[in-house]
Design a protein around this motif. Structure first.
Motif, short mmCIF file in Angstrom:
data_model
loop_
_atom_site.label_atom_id
_atom_site.label_comp_id
_atom_site.label_asym_id
_atom_site.label_seq_id
_atom_site.Cartn_x
_atom_site.Cartn_y
_atom_site.Cartn_z
N ASP A 1 0.82 -1.21 0.00
CA ASP A 1 0.00 0.00 0.00
C ASP A 1 0.86 1.26 0.00
OD1 ASP A 1 -2.24 -1.56 0.00
OD2 ASP A 1 -2.60 -1.39 2.15
N GLY A 2 1.92 1.25 -0.81
CA GLY A 2 2.77 2.42 -0.93
C GLY A 2 3.83 2.56 0.14
N LEU A 3 3.81 1.70 1.18
CA LEU A 3 4.79 1.76 2.26
C LEU A 3 5.96 0.84 1.96
CD1 LEU A 3 5.51 2.72 5.18
CD2 LEU A 3 4.29 0.69 5.99
N LEU A 4 7.20 1.37 2.00
CA LEU A 4 8.40 0.58 1.78
C LEU A 4 8.92 0.05 3.11
CD1 LEU A 4 10.31 2.80 -0.82
CD2 LEU A 4 9.03 0.69 -1.25
N LEU A 5 9.30 -1.23 3.12
CA LEU A 5 9.75 -1.89 4.35
C LEU A 5 10.98 -2.74 4.06
CD1 LEU A 5 6.25 -3.16 5.48
CD2 LEU A 5 7.57 -1.41 6.69
N ASP A 6 11.91 -2.76 5.01
CA ASP A 6 13.06 -3.66 4.94
C ASP A 6 12.64 -5.04 5.45
OD1 ASP A 6 14.89 -1.80 3.96
OD2 ASP A 6 15.34 -1.06 5.97
N ALA A 7 13.22 -6.07 4.84
CA ALA A 7 12.94 -7.44 5.28
C ALA A 7 14.18 -8.28 5.05
CB ALA A 7 11.75 -8.02 4.53
N ILE A 8 14.30 -9.34 5.86
CA ILE A 8 15.40 -10.29 5.65
C ILE A 8 14.86 -11.70 5.82
CG2 ILE A 8 16.18 -10.19 8.08
CD1 ILE A 8 19.06 -10.52 6.89
N ALA A 9 15.26 -12.57 4.90
CA ALA A 9 14.87 -13.98 4.94
C ALA A 9 16.15 -14.80 5.05
CB ALA A 9 14.09 -14.37 3.69
N PHE A 10 16.34 -15.46 6.16
CA PHE A 10 17.57 -16.22 6.38
C PHE A 10 17.52 -17.54 5.61
CE2 PHE A 10 17.12 -13.54 10.20
CZ PHE A 10 18.35 -12.88 10.14
N ARG A 11 18.71 -17.93 5.11
CA ARG A 11 18.86 -19.17 4.34
C ARG A 11 17.84 -19.26 3.21
NH1 ARG A 11 19.53 -20.07 9.58
NH2 ARG A 11 17.37 -20.64 9.89
N GLN A 12 17.69 -18.15 2.48
CA GLN A 12 16.73 -18.08 1.38
C GLN A 12 17.46 -17.70 0.09
OE1 GLN A 12 13.21 -18.46 1.01
NE2 GLN A 12 13.74 -18.14 -1.13
#
Length: 573
Positions: free
Chosen positions: A525-536
């Protein structure tokens, strides 16, 4: 190996009439979905701990220990070789000393020589130290022959344990175990370290009634809660309200700098800030380093670390534990790879099995529990991994079982033992985890019997892998404040799971960090977010994805930012 079974994402529903009824906030929804009815259930003061009175035999045990303290009788503590056992031994040795006991020593059976519990062989070894009293911690409820051997030698045994008992209890001076059939103590989930904490609390009260502390310093029981928190979380027992109070109070002491040097050293070697320590850090960073000693070497290294009176000495032990943990990871990776290849072979089609057994003669018996857990998560079936028992029993296999919620693994083993007398040499454990020994010649028969038993106990739908989340978040709920509030509302853990959310996002960018982790920028919805996925691995076609994630605070740089810790990622492209 074939891809794991498809995972269904389900949302927890707040139960009618519970906390969320009048409060639509994220925390209220989360607590309501966990069955919290009143806000006072969330209070975590020590004053709300369960009273010890309903623990069967606690007064008998305490009275015998008071006698030992007053008469300065030698006491020997016999522990288990995991983190719960290590913290239990440390608590017992240090708190008894603080209470004014005479010589207090400990003994942890080397799993490669003696196996688990107070065996007859361990009693003979213990007798060389001339104890008047043996206290078992985190073991002993199944040690019938061992207790009998101690009785014959004139050594009184006090059993403190939390494992499920068999049909008969050992003939000890006292057996303190909330899972005794005749015990009304409300918290059946208390860990071994919690049981000895309660017993020694009662000892302190009895000593106080005798005026013992008129000329001595009276120890504060809260000073041992850092150990109780670590052992409770590391043993993955359900965090019922009593355990949540114990863990919360222990964490508060660690965060405020009031913990023992050994725990501070473990935090440092694991790269964790004690001031911000969480229950997850206890379970995934500190606990495994303690457990590595028992898995690969000698748990006394971990106990010496926790008993160390100065940080310098504790750091030396913590460094040794860290090295053992690195070695454990390498062994684990090899064994898990071997097991996955086995399950990919034509001789063992997982789809045809309800209960899975795996064995390789090259495997390390100290790591089979981790292998079983990894495979259980992959195939969503109960798994038992076996390894040779070693030179002391060359014809035996040691097995470690991990189960899914729908199958009580100890009950399954009990049923097999009853149906096939002599097939299982010995076993014990919980609903979700158990250990056992069998003769190697029985392996194939046992594997078939375990599959048949699992098939009789499990409905087909129980084999469907599911992840239960707390649903979606509104865009305005993606805030650092929300993440901090969720963290502060802990401790989270087994039986009181950390809030987990799901949603659909557009991947704006991706890059690999640390060789095998995927760093993402996603948009909703227009909001930027940081994310991390381990062992991906990187996405072949970045686009729309479905994420299951925790909210977390990323304070690597100033100012702190919100980050999604991704547990599951599914491409919708």
């Amino acid at each position: 190996m074939a891809e794991p079974h498809p995972i269904a994402f389900l949302s927890r529903q707040p139960q009618a009439g519970l906390l969320a009824a009048d409060n639509p906030g994220v925390l209220a929804r989360v607590f309501a979905a966990r069955g919290v009815r009143e806000t006072d259930e969330l209070d975590r003061p020590l004053s709300q701990l369960l009273a010890p009175n309903s623990l069967v035999d606690i007064d008998v045990a305490a009275a015998r220990l008071v006698q030992a303290v007053v008469e300065q009788e030698p006491i020997l503590i016999v522990g288990d070789f995991d983190a719960d056992g290590a913290t239990s031994v440390t608590l017992g040795v240090s708190l008894l000393a603080a209470l004014g006991a005479g010589p207090v020593d400990f003994l942890v059976p080397n799993r490669f020589e003696f196996g688990y519990g107070l065996s007859e062989e361990i009693v003979q070894l213990a007798a060389t130290r001339n104890p008047k009293v043996i206290i078992t911690v985190d073991n002993g409820v199944s040690s019938i022959a061992g207790v009998d051997a101690a009785n014959e030698l004139g050594i009184d045994v006090i059993v403190t344990d939390h494992h499920l008992p068999g049909a008969d209890l050992p003939r000890a001076t006292a057996v303190v175990n909330p899972n005794r059939r005749d015990c009304a103590f409300p918290s059946k989930a208390i860990a071994g370290v919690g049981v000895i904490f309660y017993v020694l609390g009662r000892v302190r009260a009895m000593l106080e009634d005798r005026g013992w502390f008129e000329q001595r310093t009276r120890p504060h029981m809260a000073d041992w809660l850092d150990l109780v928190a670590l052992g409770t979380v590391a043993d993955v027992v359900p965090l019922d309200r009593n355990n949540r109070i114990l863990v919360y109070q222990g964490l508060q002491r660690i965060r405020s700098g009031r913990c023992r040097p050994g725990i501070r050293a473990l935090c440092e070697i694991a790269g964790r800030d004690p001031a911000k320590l969480s229950a997850q850090d206890l379970g995934y960073a500190l606990g495994p380093r303690l457990n590595a000693a028992g898995r690969l070497d000698d748990m006394s290294i971990g106990i010496r670390c926790l008993l160390a009176g100065e940080l310098k000495a504790a750091k030396e032990f913590a460094t040794a534990l860290d090295e053992l943990n690195r070695a454990r990871r390498e062994i684990e990776n090899t064994m898990v790879g071997d097991a996955e290849l086995m399950l990919a072979g034509h001789d063992l089609q997982v789809g045809d099995r309800y209960g899975v057994c795996v064995f390789d003669p090259s495997w390390h018996q100290g790591v089979v529990g981790i292998v079983a857990g990894r495979l259980k998560d992959r195939v969503h079936r109960p798994v038992i991994a076996f390894a040779p028992a070693g030179d002391m029993a060359p014809d035996e296999l040691k097995g470690s079982a991990r189960s899914i919620p729908a199958l009580h693994i100890r009950d399954a083993l009990d049923a097999i033992a009853a149906r096939y007398p002599g097939m299982i040499s010995k076993f014990g454990g919980h609903a979700m985890a158990a250990g056992m020994s069998i003769k190697q010649i029985h392996y194939e028969r046992f594997a078939k019997a375990f599959d048949a038993q699992a098939r009789s106990m499990l409905p087909a739908e129980a084999l469907e892998a599911t992840v239960v989340t707390d649903g979606a978040l509104q865009v305005q709920e993606f805030t650092l404040e929300t993440a901090r509030n969720l963290t502060a509302a802990g401790p989270w853990g087994q039986g009181f799971p950390e809030p987990l959310f799901q949603g659909e996002f557009m991947v704006v960018s991706q890059r690999v960090v640390g060789e095998r982790h995927l760093k993402l920028v996603v948009q909703i919805d227009g909001l930027l977010l940081d994310a991390i996925a381990f062992r991906q691995a990187p996405l072949a076609e970045p686009g729309m994805v479905q994420l299951v994630f925790h909210l977390a605070e990323n304070d690597y740089r100033e100012p702190a930012t919100l980050q999604l810790i991704v547990e599951h990622l599914r491409s919708l492209a």
